[in-house]
Design a protein around this motif. Sequence first.
Motif, mmCIF file in Angstrom:
data_model
loop_
_atom_site.group_PDB
_atom_site.id
_atom_site.type_symbol
_atom_site.label_atom_id
_atom_site.label_comp_id
_atom_site.label_asym_id
_atom_site.label_seq_id
_atom_site.Cartn_x
_atom_site.Cartn_y
_atom_site.Cartn_z
ATOM 1 N N MET A 11 0.817 -1.208 0.000
ATOM 2 C CA MET A 11 0.000 0.000 0.000
ATOM 3 C C MET A 11 0.854 1.263 0.000
ATOM 4 N N ALA A 43 -3.574 -0.763 -5.753
ATOM 5 C CA ALA A 43 -4.358 -0.578 -4.525
ATOM 6 C C ALA A 43 -5.440 -1.649 -4.401
ATOM 7 N N GLY A 46 -3.896 -4.889 -3.374
ATOM 8 C CA GLY A 46 -3.550 -4.823 -1.957
ATOM 9 C C GLY A 46 -4.767 -4.993 -1.066
ATOM 10 N N LEU A 74 -9.184 2.199 3.861
ATOM 11 C CA LEU A 74 -8.619 1.976 2.525
ATOM 12 C C LEU A 74 -9.704 1.644 1.500
ATOM 13 N N VAL A 109 -3.264 3.913 5.537
ATOM 14 C CA VAL A 109 -1.910 3.352 5.541
ATOM 15 C C VAL A 109 -1.270 3.519 6.918
#
Length: 117
Positions: A11, A43, A46, A74, A109
């Motif tokens: 990330m 992204a 992830g 996220l 993050v």
Amino acid sequence: MELVKWIFWWMVAAASGGLLLALLTAIKVRYPSWLRLAHGGLAFAGLVTLVYALFSGGPDASIPQAAFWALGLLVAAFLGGALFFGVLFRNAKPWWAIIGHGGLALAGVVVLFMAAY
């Protein structure tokens, strides 16, 4: 928990790509469209891996609560970026959307860092 550490760095790489896109937009440099897709694809991959890491351990897995908060942040950042830059503002990218998307992703993050380390 080792997988969550790898996902954190994954990330960070996606966030670095987003920072590059924001800087290129700020100095009004045209960039190829595959760069946006690479940022979003990295992204998304992830996120899928984070969902796998959090929900494949079973009920006895010791997963910090912060990891689930990071997942929520996220996912919200990803959906916001997809909606803002993929649907609503494909050509003109307003700064409030860039800063909102990036700030939400940065918060995710940071919380993921706290969960991983």
